[in-house]
Write a protein that holds these residues in place. Sequence first.
Motif, PDB file in Angstrom:
ATOM      1  N   TYR A   1       0.915  -1.073   0.116  1.00 23.76           N
ATOM      2  CA  TYR A   1       0.093  -0.053  -0.026  1.00 23.76           C
ATOM      3  C   TYR A   1       0.890   1.138   0.097  1.00 23.76           C
ATOM      4  CZ  TYR A   1       1.342   0.128   5.048  1.00 23.76           C
ATOM      5  OH  TYR A   1       2.117   0.087   6.136  1.00 23.76           O
TER       6      TYR A   1
ATOM      7  N   ASP B   1      -5.626   9.450   1.002  1.00 24.05           N
ATOM      8  CA  ASP B   1      -5.602   8.783  -0.276  1.00 24.05           C
ATOM      9  C   ASP B   1      -4.906   7.474  -0.067  1.00 24.05           C
ATOM     10  OD1 ASP B   1      -6.819  10.894  -1.641  1.00 24.05           O
ATOM     11  OD2 ASP B   1      -5.073  11.720  -2.366  1.00 24.05           O
TER      12      ASP B   1
ATOM     13  N   GLN C   1      -3.546   3.815  -1.657  1.00 23.97           N
ATOM     14  CA  GLN C   1      -3.558   2.797  -2.951  1.00 23.97           C
ATOM     15  C   GLN C   1      -3.068   1.213  -2.521  1.00 23.97           C
ATOM     16  OE1 GLN C   1      -0.148   4.622  -4.976  1.00 23.97           O
ATOM     17  NE2 GLN C   1      -1.370   6.448  -5.397  1.00 23.97           N
TER      18      GLN C   1
ATOM     19  N   ILE D   1      -1.900  -2.220  -3.530  1.00 18.72           N
ATOM     20  CA  ILE D   1      -1.014  -2.725  -4.499  1.00 18.72           C
ATOM     21  C   ILE D   1      -0.875  -4.187  -4.265  1.00 18.72           C
ATOM     22  CG2 ILE D   1       1.233  -2.526  -5.666  1.00 18.72           C
ATOM     23  CD1 ILE D   1       1.289   0.197  -4.333  1.00 18.72           C
TER      24      ILE D   1
ATOM     25  N   THR E   1     -12.531   6.136  -6.890  1.00 20.84           N
ATOM     26  CA  THR E   1     -11.728   4.960  -6.797  1.00 20.84           C
ATOM     27  C   THR E   1     -11.438   4.503  -8.064  1.00 20.84           C
ATOM     28  OG1 THR E   1     -12.820   4.506  -4.869  1.00 20.84           O
ATOM     29  CG2 THR E   1     -11.799   2.599  -5.895  1.00 20.84           C
TER      30      THR E   1
ATOM     31  N   ASP F   1      -1.789  10.203 -10.066  1.00 20.23           N
ATOM     32  CA  ASP F   1      -1.019   9.778  -8.923  1.00 20.23           C
ATOM     33  C   ASP F   1       0.039  10.986  -8.312  1.00 20.23           C
ATOM     34  OD1 ASP F   1       0.017   8.322  -6.393  1.00 20.23           O
ATOM     35  OD2 ASP F   1       1.290   7.181  -7.759  1.00 20.23           O
TER      36      ASP F   1
END
Length: 178
Positions: free
Chosen positions: A33, A39, A41, A43, A81, A119
């Motif tokens: 992550y 925020d 993410q 992964i 998302t 990003d």
Amino acid sequence: MDCSVPQESVLGPLKFIEYRGLAELINSHHLSYHLYADDTQVIASTRTTHAELTADHLQQCVGEIHRWCSSRRLQLNPHKTKFIWFGSRTNLQNLAALSGTSSLTVTHDVVQSVNAVLDLGVTLDSELSMQNHANKVARTCFYHIRRLKQVRKLLGPDVAANSLRHWCSVDLTIVMQY
């Protein structure tokens, strides 16, 4: 305000300490992550042959993230998302043929996989070619060149050149780092 702080206030970073539990939850799924303020993410890395299993695994993790957010009176926003696969063109084409890899369900909404995401100001495309980002940087530089052309007589050549160097170098430095 009963349960939030204004954006960019000095109390904002303190509120995000609460997100430590989110990192532990993601770790429990053996996923990676990145957390940046509010925020997140998630992964996962996989081979194309295991993509469906990985998508299911991500789906389970996202479901638990939703429950974690709800229990803290936080709202997971499915409209913000994004879901993206990174890989070579061949692997992405093979992936498209597999069922169950083109979307994830977030709360009651289906999030389709996309070809590019933003990003921290950098546009990443699924092949990591950086073409979209390079085009955006070029457009920004040309915009500033056209603007400087309009006011160059008022600024003088040295100020105009330094301004152009500043506007373009900041974005180009970002491109070089990725």
